[in-house]
Motif scaffolding. Structure first.
Motif, mmCIF file in Angstrom:
data_model
loop_
_atom_site.group_PDB
_atom_site.id
_atom_site.type_symbol
_atom_site.label_atom_id
_atom_site.label_comp_id
_atom_site.label_asym_id
_atom_site.label_seq_id
_atom_site.Cartn_x
_atom_site.Cartn_y
_atom_site.Cartn_z
ATOM 1 N N LYS A 18 0.831 -1.204 0.000
ATOM 2 C CA LYS A 18 0.000 0.000 0.000
ATOM 3 C C LYS A 18 0.864 1.252 0.000
ATOM 4 C CE LYS A 18 -3.644 2.359 2.578
ATOM 5 N NZ LYS A 18 -4.501 2.324 3.787
ATOM 6 N N ALA A 19 1.924 1.239 0.828
ATOM 7 C CA ALA A 19 2.814 2.400 0.905
ATOM 8 C C ALA A 19 3.498 2.646 -0.431
ATOM 9 C CB ALA A 19 3.851 2.182 2.005
ATOM 10 N N GLY A 20 3.933 1.535 -1.099
ATOM 11 C CA GLY A 20 4.584 1.693 -2.401
ATOM 12 C C GLY A 20 3.641 2.241 -3.437
ATOM 13 N N LYS A 21 2.400 1.756 -3.416
ATOM 14 C CA LYS A 21 1.408 2.212 -4.388
ATOM 15 C C LYS A 21 1.088 3.686 -4.210
ATOM 16 C CE LYS A 21 -3.335 1.268 -5.863
ATOM 17 N NZ LYS A 21 -4.564 0.491 -5.579
ATOM 18 N N SER A 22 1.088 4.151 -2.955
ATOM 19 C CA SER A 22 0.694 5.529 -2.651
ATOM 20 C C SER A 22 1.883 6.459 -2.489
ATOM 21 C CB SER A 22 -0.157 5.552 -1.369
ATOM 22 O OG SER A 22 -1.272 4.709 -1.491
ATOM 23 N N PHE A 23 3.075 5.998 -2.895
ATOM 24 C CA PHE A 23 4.272 6.804 -2.671
ATOM 25 C C PHE A 23 4.187 8.153 -3.369
ATOM 26 C CE2 PHE A 23 8.547 8.198 -3.937
ATOM 27 C CZ PHE A 23 9.138 8.312 -2.672
ATOM 28 N N ASP A 24 3.599 8.186 -4.576
ATOM 29 C CA ASP A 24 3.504 9.452 -5.298
ATOM 30 C C ASP A 24 2.629 10.458 -4.548
ATOM 31 O OD1 ASP A 24 1.284 7.835 -5.715
ATOM 32 O OD2 ASP A 24 0.880 8.647 -7.716
ATOM 33 N N ILE A 25 1.559 9.974 -3.922
ATOM 34 C CA ILE A 25 0.677 10.857 -3.147
ATOM 35 C C ILE A 25 1.427 11.400 -1.936
ATOM 36 C CG2 ILE A 25 -1.448 10.967 -1.790
ATOM 37 C CD1 ILE A 25 -2.530 8.707 -3.584
ATOM 38 N N LEU A 26 2.097 10.508 -1.219
ATOM 39 C CA LEU A 26 2.839 10.915 -0.020
ATOM 40 C C LEU A 26 3.942 11.907 -0.367
ATOM 41 C CD1 LEU A 26 3.081 10.472 3.011
ATOM 42 C CD2 LEU A 26 4.639 8.572 2.545
ATOM 43 N N SER A 27 4.605 11.700 -1.489
ATOM 44 C CA SER A 27 5.695 12.604 -1.868
ATOM 45 C C SER A 27 5.153 14.008 -2.181
ATOM 46 C CB SER A 27 6.454 12.047 -3.075
ATOM 47 O OG SER A 27 5.627 11.993 -4.225
ATOM 48 N N ILE A 28 3.965 14.090 -2.774
ATOM 49 C CA ILE A 28 3.357 15.396 -3.052
ATOM 50 C C ILE A 28 3.015 16.101 -1.743
ATOM 51 C CG2 ILE A 28 1.359 16.570 -4.036
ATOM 52 C CD1 ILE A 28 1.267 14.369 -6.179
ATOM 53 N N LEU A 29 2.407 15.369 -0.808
ATOM 54 C CA LEU A 29 2.042 15.958 0.480
ATOM 55 C C LEU A 29 3.274 16.494 1.205
ATOM 56 C CD1 LEU A 29 -0.587 13.359 1.796
ATOM 57 C CD2 LEU A 29 -1.038 15.649 0.891
ATOM 58 N N ARG A 30 4.319 15.710 1.239
ATOM 59 C CA ARG A 30 5.523 16.133 1.970
ATOM 60 C C ARG A 30 6.256 17.251 1.252
ATOM 61 N NH1 ARG A 30 7.672 10.301 4.409
ATOM 62 N NH2 ARG A 30 5.914 10.074 5.870
ATOM 63 N N LYS A 31 6.161 17.267 -0.072
ATOM 64 C CA LYS A 31 6.763 18.371 -0.834
ATOM 65 C C LYS A 31 6.065 19.692 -0.477
ATOM 66 C CE LYS A 31 5.796 18.682 -5.200
ATOM 67 N NZ LYS A 31 5.731 18.440 -6.670
ATOM 68 N N ILE A 32 4.733 19.650 -0.354
ATOM 69 C CA ILE A 32 3.986 20.858 0.014
ATOM 70 C C ILE A 32 4.334 21.297 1.431
ATOM 71 C CG2 ILE A 32 1.685 21.818 0.409
ATOM 72 C CD1 ILE A 32 0.628 19.839 -1.683
ATOM 73 N N ILE A 33 4.384 20.330 2.358
ATOM 74 C CA ILE A 33 4.670 20.651 3.764
ATOM 75 C C ILE A 33 6.073 21.221 3.927
ATOM 76 C CG2 ILE A 33 5.048 19.611 6.035
ATOM 77 C CD1 ILE A 33 2.738 17.690 5.367
ATOM 78 N N ASP A 34 7.045 20.649 3.205
ATOM 79 C CA ASP A 34 8.444 21.095 3.353
ATOM 80 C C ASP A 34 8.662 22.485 2.761
ATOM 81 O OD1 ASP A 34 9.017 18.733 4.593
ATOM 82 O OD2 ASP A 34 9.817 17.746 2.804
ATOM 83 N N GLU A 35 8.034 22.783 1.625
ATOM 84 C CA GLU A 35 8.217 24.081 0.962
ATOM 85 C C GLU A 35 6.848 24.643 0.549
ATOM 86 O OE1 GLU A 35 10.905 25.773 0.662
ATOM 87 O OE2 GLU A 35 12.384 24.281 1.303
ATOM 88 N N PRO A 36 6.014 25.054 1.521
ATOM 89 C CA PRO A 36 4.647 25.483 1.181
ATOM 90 C C PRO A 36 4.597 26.709 0.279
ATOM 91 C CG PRO A 36 5.177 25.985 3.472
ATOM 92 C CD PRO A 36 6.272 25.124 2.963
#
Length: 288
Positions: A18-36
């Motif tokens: 599940k984590a591998g399948k959703s990695f693209d979603i998680l990476s977008i969320l963390r990209k926003i949080i790190d550099e909003p």
């Protein structure tokens, strides 16, 4: 290998898939949080385009929310807000997906966030969703109540932590109630201000629609008058009566638009006369 061990391995494997399948979603969320400042809008647009995976996005965001700091929880709520606003145009998938998990997110925020500014920010987002009519008012009221309870707890905690100052002999409970009342009045004024803004916009839209339609209705009415006269001269009484009915319908529509403008203006006047005492009476009545 025992059955219990095999079951445990299957659970871990399932989570990893599940984590591998959703990695693209998680990476977008963390990209926003790190550099909003740089990534907020573009990241939210990427998520909006994933609307066919809305339930998956909502699930990943919920898991990330539970494991985030207070500041990041607020960031994630703002991501939810932006995607919801975009979804009003793109599609309704996210409205349902986030609606299923919002209570859990807000409850988690109440249980884990102890910064009053963050709680108030969450309340403003809930008010915004209600004003935009994204969710039902009853649902928004339940969410708002969860954060308002936390807000009261934080205000009471501040009152206990600080020495009581002011008039000698005033109990600390009175000071707490005064602070709570001020906070409620501030929230009430914010809601009222947003209500006036929304009503004023709707009035302007009604007026514009009415002004735009008046020449068209007048032109149609004149055409119908001419056609009615023509058919009457040709002894086509049945058709003549039908055109007369259409003309009456258009005239009534024009009157209904005018009445709607009057009713909306009266509603704004009533809102402007609502005072703080009436507001607290209304709150007490609802609480009972």
């Amino acid at each position: 290998v025992s059955t219990q061990s095999t079951w445990g391995i299957q659970i871990i494997a399932s989570k990893m898939m599940k984590a591998g399948k959703s990695f693209d979603i998680l990476s977008i969320l963390r990209k926003i949080i790190d550099e909003p400042n740089e990534n907020f809008l573009t990241g939210c647009q990427e998520l909006t385009r994933m609307r066919l995976r809305a339930e998956e996005v909502a699930s990943v965001l919920k898991d990330e929310f539970k494991n985030s700091t207070a500041h990041n929880k607020l960031q994630l709520l703002h991501i939810v807000n932006q995607v919801l606003i975009d979804s009003m145009i793109e599609g309704k998938e996210y409205i349902k997906a986030f609606g299923d998990s919002l209570k859990e997110l807000i409850t988690n925020m109440k249980d884990t966030v102890n910064v009053i500014d963050f709680i108030e920010n969450g309340i403003r987002l809930i008010n915004h969703w209600e004003e935009k009519k994204i969710y039902a008012p009853t649902f928004m009221e339940r969410l708002r109540k969860i954060l308002m309870e936390k807000k009261v707890q934080l205000i009471e905690a501040q009152d206990v932590a600080k020495p009581v100052t002011g008039i000698t002999g005033v109990p600390s409970t009175m000071t707490t109630k005064a602070k709570i009342a001020k906070a409620q009045i501030r929230d009430f004024n914010l809601v009222m201000e947003n209500s006036f803004t929304r009503e004023a916009f709707e009035i302007k839209q009604l007026e514009k629609n009415y002004d735009d339609k008046v020449p068209e209705i007048d032109q149609i009415s004149k055409s119908l008058d001419n056609m009615q006269t023509l058919f009457q001269a040709m002894n086509r009484r049945e058709l003549s009566n039908k055109f007369s009915e259409w003309k009456t319908f258009l005239d009534n529509t024009r009157l209904e638009i005018h009445d709607a403008l009057i009713r909306t203006s009266q509603y704004c006047i009533k809102l402007s006369k609502l005072n703080e005492d009436e507001y607290f009476n209304l709150m007490n009545a609802q609480a009972q």
